[in-house]
Scaffold this motif. Structure first.
Motif, PDB file in Angstrom:
ATOM      1  N   ASN A 155       0.834  -1.207   0.000  1.00  0.00           N
ATOM      2  CA  ASN A 155       0.000   0.000   0.000  1.00  0.00           C
ATOM      3  C   ASN A 155       0.869   1.258   0.000  1.00  0.00           C
ATOM      4  N   LEU A 156       1.933   1.223  -0.768  1.00  0.00           N
ATOM      5  CA  LEU A 156       2.852   2.364  -0.795  1.00  0.00           C
ATOM      6  C   LEU A 156       2.151   3.647  -1.224  1.00  0.00           C
ATOM      7  N   TYR A 157       1.143   3.510  -2.075  1.00  0.00           N
ATOM      8  CA  TYR A 157       0.417   4.683  -2.563  1.00  0.00           C
ATOM      9  C   TYR A 157      -0.418   5.342  -1.459  1.00  0.00           C
ATOM     10  N   LEU A 158      -0.618   4.630  -0.323  1.00  0.00           N
ATOM     11  CA  LEU A 158      -1.397   5.181   0.789  1.00  0.00           C
ATOM     12  C   LEU A 158      -0.525   5.838   1.859  1.00  0.00           C
ATOM     13  N   ILE A 159       0.780   5.684   1.719  1.00  0.00           N
ATOM     14  CA  ILE A 159       1.674   6.169   2.769  1.00  0.00           C
ATOM     15  C   ILE A 159       1.638   7.691   2.847  1.00  0.00           C
ATOM     16  N   SER A 207      10.132  12.621   7.254  1.00  0.00           N
ATOM     17  CA  SER A 207       9.067  12.365   6.285  1.00  0.00           C
ATOM     18  C   SER A 207       8.402  11.020   6.570  1.00  0.00           C
ATOM     19  N   ALA A 208       7.182  10.873   6.076  1.00  0.00           N
ATOM     20  CA  ALA A 208       6.474   9.600   6.229  1.00  0.00           C
ATOM     21  C   ALA A 208       7.223   8.485   5.507  1.00  0.00           C
ATOM     22  N   GLU A 209       7.853   8.839   4.391  1.00  0.00           N
ATOM     23  CA  GLU A 209       8.609   7.852   3.625  1.00  0.00           C
ATOM     24  C   GLU A 209       9.787   7.314   4.441  1.00  0.00           C
TER      25      GLU A 209
END
Length: 260
Positions: A38-42, A77-79
């Protein structure tokens, strides 16, 4: 969530709930699995002290929890936050981490629509065609983003065509490829449209569509050449010994079933 091989024995008594998609997580492996799929939701919502407390108290990973708290304090960062989780879990090798980091950096520079397309592309790539169709359709059904050109949406229609084609729904696939070609005018879209029409139409209707249209006829000719080339490449990959073995196996099956 699927079966996972546990690298860490500790399983939480109380799960951590990802409220965004209503999923409960019991192990560090499941948390990493959720992140990677779910990388697109991070985004910043994953950075919270509740997650840190859960990692420390339920999974007994105190060092990881402390490091994550420091990153929250330092406004990382969230990443970077999720990369720390993935690295410290020791589940992934450096090559996998580098790949995930590259995807996160790419997504960081994308807007919401582009991130949704990434989600749909991931579903399409993993063979979840029906789910991919729903996401693609949601993108093209709402008001289009002015910051993105028509070709972007044309490629989405092309992906819809691919998804329908993989489900053998050639009539629907043809409609999507036709719209894709109208928007981005890429030759591959026209090839896909003609192929889908060929597979989905009755012969008479297909011949009528093709006749008198030089562009269609020219593209169909190129499509035939592509098919011939692919067949030649397949034949080149098959050794004579392998082909002979297949023939023997085929004859044996025929004999056993009384076909010959």
């Amino acid at each position: 969530m699927g079966s996972l091989i546990l690298c860490h024995k500790k399983k939480a008594k109380q799960p951590y709930e990802i409220t965004r998609i209503h999923i409960r997580i019991y192990t560090i492996e499941e948390l990493c699995y959720y992140i990677c799929n779910n990388l697109y939701l991070i985004d910043y919502t994953i950075m919270n002290t509740q997650l840190c407390d859960w990692i420390e108290q339920e999974l007994e990973l105190k060092a990881l929890a402390e490091r994550l708290r420091q990153e929250i304090t330092q406004s990382c960062s969230a990443e970077q936050f999720v990369l720390t989780i993935l690295k410290e879990s020791t589940i992934y090798g450096q090559a996998d981490i580098n790949k995930i980091q590259s995807i996160l950096e790419q997504l960081q520079n994308q807007n919401e629509v582009e991130r949704e397309k990434y989600k749909a592309d991931s579903l399409l790539k993993s063979g979840e065609y029906a789910s991919a169709i729903l996401v693609y359709q949601a993108i093209v059904s709402r008001e289009w983003d002015d910051s993105l050109d028509k070709a972007f949406y044309g490629r989405i229609y092309g992906c819809l065509g691919t998804a329908y084609g993989r489900l053998f729904l050639y009539e629907e696939a043809a409609k999507m490829y036709q719209e894709a070609y109208r928007l981005c005018e890429e030759p591959q879209m026209l090839k896909a449209y003609i192929y889908s029409c060929y597979r989905g139409m009755q012969d008479e209707k297909f011949v009528k569509m093709m006749s008198g249209n030089p562009a269609y006829l020219s593209t169909a000719s190129l499509l035939k050449e592509d098919v011939k080339r692919i067949r030649r490449e397949i034949d080149m990959d098959i050794s004579k010994e392998q082909l002979d073995q297949w023939k023997k196996e085929y004859r044996r099956i025929d004999k056993n079933h009384g076909i010959c």
